[in-house]
Design an enzyme around this catalytic site. Structure first.
Site: not given
Length: 258
Positions: A7, A9, A105
């Site tokens: 993930d 970000g 996301d």
């Protein structure tokens, strides 16, 4: 049949290695790096990991970051795959005007939240999904799994920096959330927190009116814990909702049901 889930970000890369591509997979290892430190992964945190069979990732930081992650994965013989929002996947229908332009996301978090809700409730209910990070997103999904739309607003940090840069004399320490703030620090912190809480509560109200049912509300994100005392609607705070979504997607894509 291990899976490396990633993930990426706006400020950090979070990763988790699971023993299989399945929502009930066992977590073998995990970690996080600020984006400026990605180039250390192969010689650092990833150096001693067993080679994953699959990799599935979610990125909002752009193609340059993807390339840097790919370079770090050269130590394994694995083909990276990145989630791109589609019209429909894992039981969720994408109602965005241009489905592929929805943030990856947001899409992955909604898939994870819906899978979690179905597992816990045993039936489908309307769902509000909140991510509280650098930015805040508030998504609405009906009981049939249709993503109806969502809100985007600044996170705590962006709100405070905007006020500091645009207003004279507001360079003050972070304050506390209070119902009636009596100093500038508390006023700024309370204003940002209640703005986010208000957006969440308004979306719950919209979805309740639209569906005629009481929505489930699930919140995630690094700053989610800050919101807990200030929310007037019931919600579940989930630490790694995007990883839940990646595991759900990985099961359908890689077919590892073992």
């Amino acid at each position: 049949m291990s899976l490396l889930a990633i993930d990426v970000g706006n400020t950090r890369l979070k990763w988790a290695l699971y023993d299989r591509a399945h929502p009930q997979a066992f977590l073998l290892a995990h970690g996080a790096e600020f984006l400026e430190n990605i180039d250390r992964l192969a010689e650092g945190a990833w150096a001693s990991l067993p080679a994953p069979k699959h990799m599935l990732g979610c990125v909002v930081a752009g193609d340059a970051i993807k390339r840097r992650v790919h370079e770090q994965m050269d130590l394994w013989d694995v083909q990276p795959q990145w989630v791109v929002p589609s019209t429909m996947e894992a039981g969720l229908t994408n109602g965005y005007d241009h489905p592929s332009r929805l943030g990856a996301d947001r899409w992955v978090a909604m898939i994870g939240a819906r899978a979690r809700m179905l597992a816990q409730c045993g039936r489908s209910r309307p769902l509000v999904v909140v991510m509280v990070g650098t930015a805040v997103t508030v998504e609405a999904i009906d009981a049939q799994g249709h993503f109806l739309g969502g809100l985007i607003l600044p996170g705590h940090g962006i709100m405070l920096r905007a006020l500091e840069s645009g207003t004279a004399g507001l360079h003050v320490p972070t304050g506390d959330v209070r119902p009636f703030p009596t100093n500038t620090s508390d006023a700024l912190t309370s204003g940002g927190t209640y703005a986010i809480a208000g957006a969440c509560e308004r979306m719950v109200q919209h979805l309740r009116t639209h569906t005629g049912q009481e929505p489930v509300c699930i919140m995630t994100g690094g700053a989610g814990w800050k919101m807990a005392p200030s929310m007037s609607v019931s919600f579940e705070l989930v630490e790694n909702l995007i990883f839940d979504g990646l595991l759900t997607l990985a099961q359908s894509r890689f077919g590892d049901a073992s």
